[in-house]
Design an enzyme around this catalytic site. Structure first.
Site, PDB file in Angstrom:
ATOM      1  N   LYS A   1       0.895  -1.398   0.400  1.00  0.00           N
ATOM      2  CA  LYS A   1       0.029  -0.023  -0.386  1.00  0.00           C
ATOM      3  C   LYS A   1       0.930   1.144   0.206  1.00  0.00           C
ATOM      4  O   LYS A   1       2.042   1.210  -0.060  1.00  0.00           O
ATOM      5  CB  LYS A   1      -0.991   0.010   1.431  1.00  0.00           C
TER       6      LYS A   1
ATOM      7  N   TYR B   1      12.401  32.112   0.630  1.00  0.00           N
ATOM      8  CA  TYR B   1      11.441  33.041   1.367  1.00  0.00           C
ATOM      9  C   TYR B   1      11.397  33.002   2.109  1.00  0.00           C
ATOM     10  O   TYR B   1      12.174  32.225   3.778  1.00  0.00           O
ATOM     11  CB  TYR B   1      10.461  31.945   0.408  1.00  0.00           C
TER      12      TYR B   1
END
Length: 815
Positions: free
Chosen positions: A480, A708
């Site tokens: 999964k 940033y």
């Protein structure tokens, strides 16, 4: 300290070292290392002494021609005529210090590495085994292998390979084997020998002083040569005088006659090469005193895997399989077999260079190539080289093209006269044809960041966990969440090839995708929804049923389902996880519903989740869960009237609770090399390596800021800042910002500076040698994924599963 070759005494402190190093890039412990300055084709070993000295290495073996030893005041040098010979001599001396150690040495044209790895897997439970790393079987590899021997070892398993005459005696002296194993004889390196007989005789020198010799008696050349040896012969084969005579071999069963007794073994594969490899292992185990019952139990866990193959995404929706290691018939068959494992429904294309084997009769050689093309359903053939051009008529593939040189092939691709689309391409060429330059053109050009998945490590880890299981315990592997980041399809194909019993996925569409890509292994869906029952029914997927509402929804679906085949389901019992599953007080309601639909369903399994299997403080809680699970499953089986598969252990539980294996265990994060208990971590290998590259380098002055929010501040001194091609959109968490995260650049740690951006991150490489395009390791062997998880206070699962699907996955196999 300086010694000349005439004064060398291997008993001195100089030779007291843990590691012998020939490749400066592999340095791990400088103070425990001796560097042998071997000369390569392009560089002399002495070129690396300064760098190694600066890193802390103080012991060097050099030739008499080296004149700069005086520069390294703290170093010790051994001077000799031939550094390779000295490497072999010191390891021969080292081996003689452990004369009583039994050593199995393996030679042959093919399968040395896989037989060695299989024997290690089969025998490791009973012996402390030292073995050749990877395919270390050469004049250099064998000494490095033997140097590993220490007093703790109780068995050695070493490969020995030769490429020309007069090589084997050196290896025999170094290994000093007590048991010899001759796998087979084939055409590899034929050009260096006058005949197969000469090659068998040369390889046979390994066994001159062996007490016992093991081989297949059906190989007449090998049998003839081995009969001249003094050692005790332990053989197998159809020959009536074989020690283990094969009476019958059908599908996965083999009937063996030993003296006056008959024994049946189950072999978990049917191809001839793997069967031969398995029988070598059977014979070794028989010789070591194992019962046939034990041999059968252990051999049944094995499966072979091709090596040195790399799978990548190609241009125009193609799949590219690269194999540039060698190019003979045996190697071609292995590569085609690997291609066959990848069961996507794509036409198969073979790009093949001239085979570099044999001296004569190219017609016969390429007729065999054509037979392989037919056997493996090759629909398009592209041949490169002078011999293939002359042998075009022997290749009967309808769609075929030929080029005299690799350059001509590359030009055709560049000009667009040779086009590839929606096909699986095997690129198989000898090294001199430089097929890696073709691969560059055919590989899909996407993100510079990539996740490398080592399928050898996957198999190693699978085999390790299997070694902890009882013979009849099944194994389910969870694929999964993109197989914990590693990719569902490719991982599932490898696991299917190695005969895992079940696969586990999270959602029905994941299971459907696997089915559509050729996966036939039983699949359990852990979080199904009622609207997917029809889909799961069509694709033979087993839903987890975890509450009454879902079971009643299944009852409603089955009331309108005309399919007479019972719908296979698995039940989840909640014994203390308190997430999903039936509670103990819901058992009567569960049984009443099951009874109403008993003719429509088949309960194949029942399971529970342990809430704290990875922490010893929860041991009693886990044991209480296990006890409750046993009680509930006993009631279930009494109600059903038949037995079901019972499973409660995850990766952590497999290690901590061996008595609770029941019928099956579920392997997840452990397959990927993470042992969350930290009890068996050394037995696992890292599977995934996340890499990117340096995109730009800037020199920044004090006071300037990076990224940033201007969070990365250059203080006091100028800094060298690199921008790398990975960001939070790739799965590199923003929590790694501002020095929390670190990456590896050319072997050194570089901290993140400023905030992690969406597609890029800036790192501080001040004081490091680095250039644009250099590789950057985010996690892998050099920086374990567990360390990243610790840095941001999470778990390895999150790090692995966060790797974005836009990051290219590269699958490879080594020796």
């Amino acid at each position: 300290m300086t010694q000349s070759s005439t004064q060398i005494d291997f008993n001195t402190d100089f030779w007291n070292a843990k590691y012998l190093l020939i490749d400066s890039r592999l340095l791990t412990a400088p103070s425990q290392t001796i560097f042998f300055a071997l000369n390569g084709r392009k560089r002399e070993g002495t070129d690396f002494i300064e760098d190694l000295y600066n890193k802390g290495v103080r012991k060097f073996v050099v030739t008499d021609a080296f004149e700069h030893g005086y520069k390294y005041k703290e170093a010790s040098f051994i001077y000799c005529d031939d550094t390779l010979k000295k490497l072999q001599e010191v390891t021969t001396f080292h081996r003689q210090k452990f004369k009583s150690l039994p050593v199995i040495s393996i030679t042959g044209s093919n399968a040395k590495t896989i037989v060695k790895e299989w024997l290690y897997t089969l025998l490791d439970a009973d012996y402390n085994v030292v073995k050749s790393p990877k395919s270390y079987n050469s004049q250099i590899g064998v000494p490095l292998s033997v140097w590993q021997i220490n007093k703790k070892h109780t068995l050695g398993i070493f490969e020995a390979g030769i490429s020309q005459p007069n090589e084997m005696k050196n290896l025999a002296d170094i290994i000093s084997p007590t048991i010899g194993l001759f796998t087979n004889i084939g055409s590899a390196h034929d050009k260096q020998f006058d005949s197969l007989e000469q090659k068998v005789k040369e390889k046979g020198l390994l066994f001159d002083h062996c007490k016992d010799i093991i081989y297949c008696k059906d190989h007449e050349l090998i049998d003839h040569e081995m009969q001249l040896k003094n050692g005790n012969k332990i053989t197998w084969g159809k020959a009536t005088d074989a020690t283990l005579q094969i009476i019958e071999h059908t599908a996965h069963k083999v009937l063996i006659k030993e003296k006056s007794n008959s024994h049946e073994l189950t072999i978990p594969f049917s191809d001839a090469a793997s069967f031969e490899n398995a029988m070598h292992c059977v014979t070794v185990m028989y010789h070591l005193g194992y019962s046939f019952e034990e041999i059968d139990a252990r051999i049944n866990r094995l499966k072979s895997i091709p090596m040195r193959l790399e799978r990548k995404e190609g241009i125009n929706n193609t799949v590219l399989i690269n194999d540039f290691y060698n190019n003979d018939l045996g190697g071609l068959q292995i590569a085609l077999g690997f291609m066959g494992q990848n069961q996507e429904q794509l036409p198969r294309t073979l790009i093949l260079s001239d085979l570099l084997q044999g001296k004569d009769n190219n017609d016969a050689l390429y007729q065999k190539v054509n037979e392989l093309c037919e056997e493996y359903d090759i629909q398009r053939f592209i041949g490169i080289g002078e011999h293939l051009n002359k042998s075009q008529n022997n290749i009967k593939v309808e769609n075929k093209e030929f080029y005299k040189t690799t350059a001509a092939l590359r030009n055709a691709i560049k000009k667009g006269t040779l086009v590839f689309s929606k096909e699986m391409i095997l690129l198989k060429g000898a090294r001199k044809f430089e097929f890696e330059k073709v691969a560059v053109l055919l590989q899909r050009k996407i993100h510079s960041t990539q996740l490398e998945i080592n399928l050898d490590a996957v198999v190693h880890n699978l085999m390790f966990y299997r070694s902890l299981l009882k013979p009849k315990t099944k194994i389910m592997v969870m694929v999964k969440a993109l197989g914990y980041g590693s990719g569902k399809h490719e991982l599932a194909h490898t696991l299917q090839y190695h005969l895992v019993d079940y696969l586990g996925v999270a959602f029905a569409d994941e299971g459907v995708e696997l089915r559509e890509n050729g996966i036939r292994t039983p699949i359990m869906v852990l979080t199904p929804s009622p609207d997917s029952f029809e889909t799961m029914r069509m694709h033979d997927l087993e839903p987890e049923i975890y509450n009454i509402e879902m079971l009643q929804a299944l009852e409603d679906y089955l009331s309108e389902d005309a399919n007479e085949k019972p719908f296979a389901i698995q039940l989840n019992f909640d014994t203390g996880m308190h997430r999903l599953g039936f509670n103990e007080d819901e058992m009567d309601l569960l049984f009443n519903t099951l009874n109403r639909i008993k003719n429509k369903i088949k309960v194949t399994g029942v399971f529970t989740h342990l809430a704290g299997a990875d922490e010893d403080i929860h041991d009693q809680y886990s044991k209480n869960q296990i006890a409750l699970f046993k009680k509930m499953t006993k009631q279930l089986e009494a109600q059903l009237g038949y037995s079901v598969i019972k499973h409660c252990l995850n990766s952590a539980g497999i290690v901590r609770y061996p008595d609770a294996q029941m019928n099956m265990v579920r392997l997840g994060i452990g397959l990927h090399g993470v042992e969350v208990n930290d009890l068996k971590q050394e037995d696992l290998q890292p599977v995934s390596t996340l890499k990117t590259v340096i995109a730009q380098i800037k020199h920044m002055k004090p006071g300037e800021t990076v990224g940033y929010g201007r969070k990365g501040v250059v203080e006091q001194k100028e800094k060298k800042i690199a921008t790398i091609g990975i960001g939070y959109a790739d799965g590199f968490n923003r929590k790694f910002s501002n020095g929390i995260g670190k990456v590896i650049v050319n072997g050194k740690q570089a901290p993140v500076i400023g905030n992690v951006c969406m597609d890029m991150t800036m790192i501080d490489i001040t004081g490091m040698k680095a250039e644009v395009g250099d590789e950057v390791v985010i996690f892998g062997k050099e920086r374990p994924i567990t360390q990243l998880a610790k840095d941001i206070e999470t778990i390895p699962y999150e790090i692995l599963t966060s790797v974005s699907s836009r990051v290219k996955r590269v699958y490879y196999m080594e020796g």
